[in-house]
Design an enzyme around this catalytic site. Structure first.
Site, PDB file in Angstrom:
ATOM      1  N   HIS A  33      -1.196  -0.094  -9.922  1.00  0.00           N
ATOM      2  CA  HIS A  33      -1.869  -0.972  -8.943  1.00  0.00           C
ATOM      3  C   HIS A  33      -2.431  -2.231  -9.625  1.00  0.00           C
ATOM      4  O   HIS A  33      -3.654  -2.420  -9.695  1.00  0.00           O
ATOM      5  CB  HIS A  33      -2.973  -0.219  -8.187  1.00  0.00           C
ATOM      6  CG  HIS A  33      -3.274  -0.848  -6.853  1.00  0.00           C
ATOM      7  ND1 HIS A  33      -3.585  -0.127  -5.732  1.00  0.00           N
ATOM      8  CD2 HIS A  33      -3.311  -2.143  -6.461  1.00  0.00           C
ATOM      9  CE1 HIS A  33      -3.802  -0.941  -4.718  1.00  0.00           C
ATOM     10  NE2 HIS A  33      -3.643  -2.184  -5.146  1.00  0.00           N
ATOM     11  N   GLU A  92      -4.014   7.448  -5.375  1.00  0.00           N
ATOM     12  CA  GLU A  92      -4.236   6.719  -6.630  1.00  0.00           C
ATOM     13  C   GLU A  92      -5.515   7.208  -7.273  1.00  0.00           C
ATOM     14  O   GLU A  92      -6.495   7.441  -6.545  1.00  0.00           O
ATOM     15  CB  GLU A  92      -4.314   5.212  -6.353  1.00  0.00           C
ATOM     16  CG  GLU A  92      -2.987   4.675  -5.834  1.00  0.00           C
ATOM     17  CD  GLU A  92      -2.997   3.159  -5.579  1.00  0.00           C
ATOM     18  OE1 GLU A  92      -3.998   2.492  -5.945  1.00  0.00           O
ATOM     19  OE2 GLU A  92      -2.016   2.661  -5.025  1.00  0.00           O
ATOM     20  N   ARG A 132       0.845  -1.185   0.000  1.00  0.00           N
ATOM     21  CA  ARG A 132       0.000   0.000   0.000  1.00  0.00           C
ATOM     22  C   ARG A 132       0.882   1.236   0.000  1.00  0.00           C
ATOM     23  O   ARG A 132       1.926   1.268   0.671  1.00  0.00           O
ATOM     24  CB  ARG A 132      -0.885   0.037   1.251  1.00  0.00           C
ATOM     25  CG  ARG A 132      -2.132  -0.803   1.166  1.00  0.00           C
ATOM     26  CD  ARG A 132      -3.121  -0.278   0.109  1.00  0.00           C
ATOM     27  NE  ARG A 132      -4.349  -1.025   0.076  1.00  0.00           N
ATOM     28  CZ  ARG A 132      -4.561  -2.130  -0.656  1.00  0.00           C
ATOM     29  NH1 ARG A 132      -3.612  -2.598  -1.437  1.00  0.00           N
ATOM     30  NH2 ARG A 132      -5.728  -2.734  -0.631  1.00  0.00           N
TER      31      ARG A 132
HETATM   32  C1  GLV Z   1      -5.192  -5.114  -3.745  1.00  0.00           C
HETATM   33  O1  GLV Z   1      -4.441  -4.239  -3.521  1.00  0.00           O
HETATM   34  C2  GLV Z   1      -6.159  -5.640  -2.828  1.00  0.00           C
HETATM   35  O2  GLV Z   1      -6.197  -5.208  -1.662  1.00  0.00           O
HETATM   36  O3  GLV Z   1      -6.925  -6.501  -3.252  1.00  0.00           O
END
Ligand code: GLV
Length: 333
Positions: free
Chosen positions: A292, A273, A245
């Protein structure tokens, strides 16, 4: 007979589900059979719109891009379930959900291998300068002959890899880097013995590792765990990878360190993001950027959706969620 008449006179209302992101048509069609849907598929759903639509829904099916605030939870006591198509639930105010006995579903386990693969992809891309070299070739700059000092990188087989967070994804990365021949050191919030991993203090991990890979969850205790001071401990030429994260890394400090050219990075996650269009990261050659995509394989996304739908259906039927992220005490039938 009486039951049938009763149902005819008072048709059973379908539960209402607010879906905050576009989903495959097949999934929506299947959901429509059981539920009344409100679907937002026009990009990030504005907070005011969520607040408005939430008033007329029984459940929310969302993902990382939809912040679910304490205020939204408290003002909608009719909500019976939140189901997120993600393992992380840091976009949801979990304390408020738990206080309201509102179950929050998530999708653990099924994205571990995909995320670990992406961490490896970023490690290799950053250590062997794959993206930078690709840009070099495409830019028409490849004119010199083969040379001994051309685009030198570092070897994973000769590296010490430091794993920050020895949960499922961290362990999957350990397995992969050991197969490449790397030495592995590790740190976990609550110390965990792992075969082939030497536990070290967090500062020592930053000072010793050639590659630091971050796999700890977002939490108040992990906010900016990768601080300016820890980045300053990194060896010249070392690499930092973040597929966990954005909030775990102090991004301004990282940008400053990267701009000094001392280290490289491979990033899949950011403090904000989508990444701001004017982020200094975009102009840097010593960082590989992904939007991501840790869980972005067709099979993994399918598995995540299956878990999220199973959570949704269970919650709306008053049953315990198979993959519940909060310690709700179940009081239903
Ligand atoms: C991805 O980052 C998730 O938390 O699924």
């Amino acid at each position: 007979m009486v039951g049938a008449l009763y149902r005819w006179q008072f048709p059973v209302m379908k539960s209402r589900v607010l879906i905050t992101l576009p989903l495959p048509t097949t999934v929506l069609e299947a959901l429509k059979q059981q539920f009344e849907l409100q679907v937002w598929d026009e990009g990030p759903m504005p907070t005011a719109q969520i607040a408005q639509w939430a008033k007329t829904t029984d459940a929310i099916l969302c993902s990382l891009g939809t912040p679910i605030s304490a205020d939204l939870i408290r003002s909608n006591p009719q909500l019976s379930t939140i189901s997120s198509i993600s393992v992380g639930v840091d976009h949801i105010d979990m304390a408020a959900a738990t206080a309201a006995s509102l179950p929050v579903g998530h999708t653990p386990d099924v994205l571990v291998d995909s995320t670990a693969d992406l961490a490896l992809a970023l490690m290799l891309a950053a250590t062997r300068r794959v993206v930078e070299a690709d840009r070099f070739v495409r830019g028409g700059h490849w004119s010199a002959d083969w040379a001994t000092d051309f685009f030198l990188g570092t070897d994973l087989s000769r590296a010490t890899v430091g794993i920050v967070g020895l949960g499922p994804t961290g362990l999957a990365v350990v397995k992969r880097v050991r197969a490449f021949g790397a030495d592995v050191i590790g740190w976990n919030r609550t110390e965990r013995e792992v075969l082939g991993v030497r536990n070290v203090a967090l500062d020592d991990l930053f000072a010793e590792a050639d590659i630091v890979s971050v796999h700890t969850a977002a939490a108040p205790e992990t906010h900016h765990l990768v601080s300016a001071d820890r980045l300053a401990l990194m060896k010249p030429g070392a690499v930092i990878i973040n597929t966990a994260r954005g909030s775990v890394v102090d991004e301004s400090a990282l940008i400053k360190t990267l701009s000094e050219g001392k280290i490289r990075a491979g990033l899949d996650v950011y403090e904000e993001e989508p990444l701001a269009k004017n982020s200094p990261l975009l102009a840097m050659d010593n960082v590989v950027l992904m939007p991501h995509l840790g869980s972005a394989t067709a099979a993994t996304r399918q598995a995540m959706m299956e878990r999220a739908l199973a959570n949704l259906v269970a919650g709306l039927s008053g049953k315990p969620l198979p993959w519940c992220a909060n310690p709700v005490v179940y009081t239903g039938p």
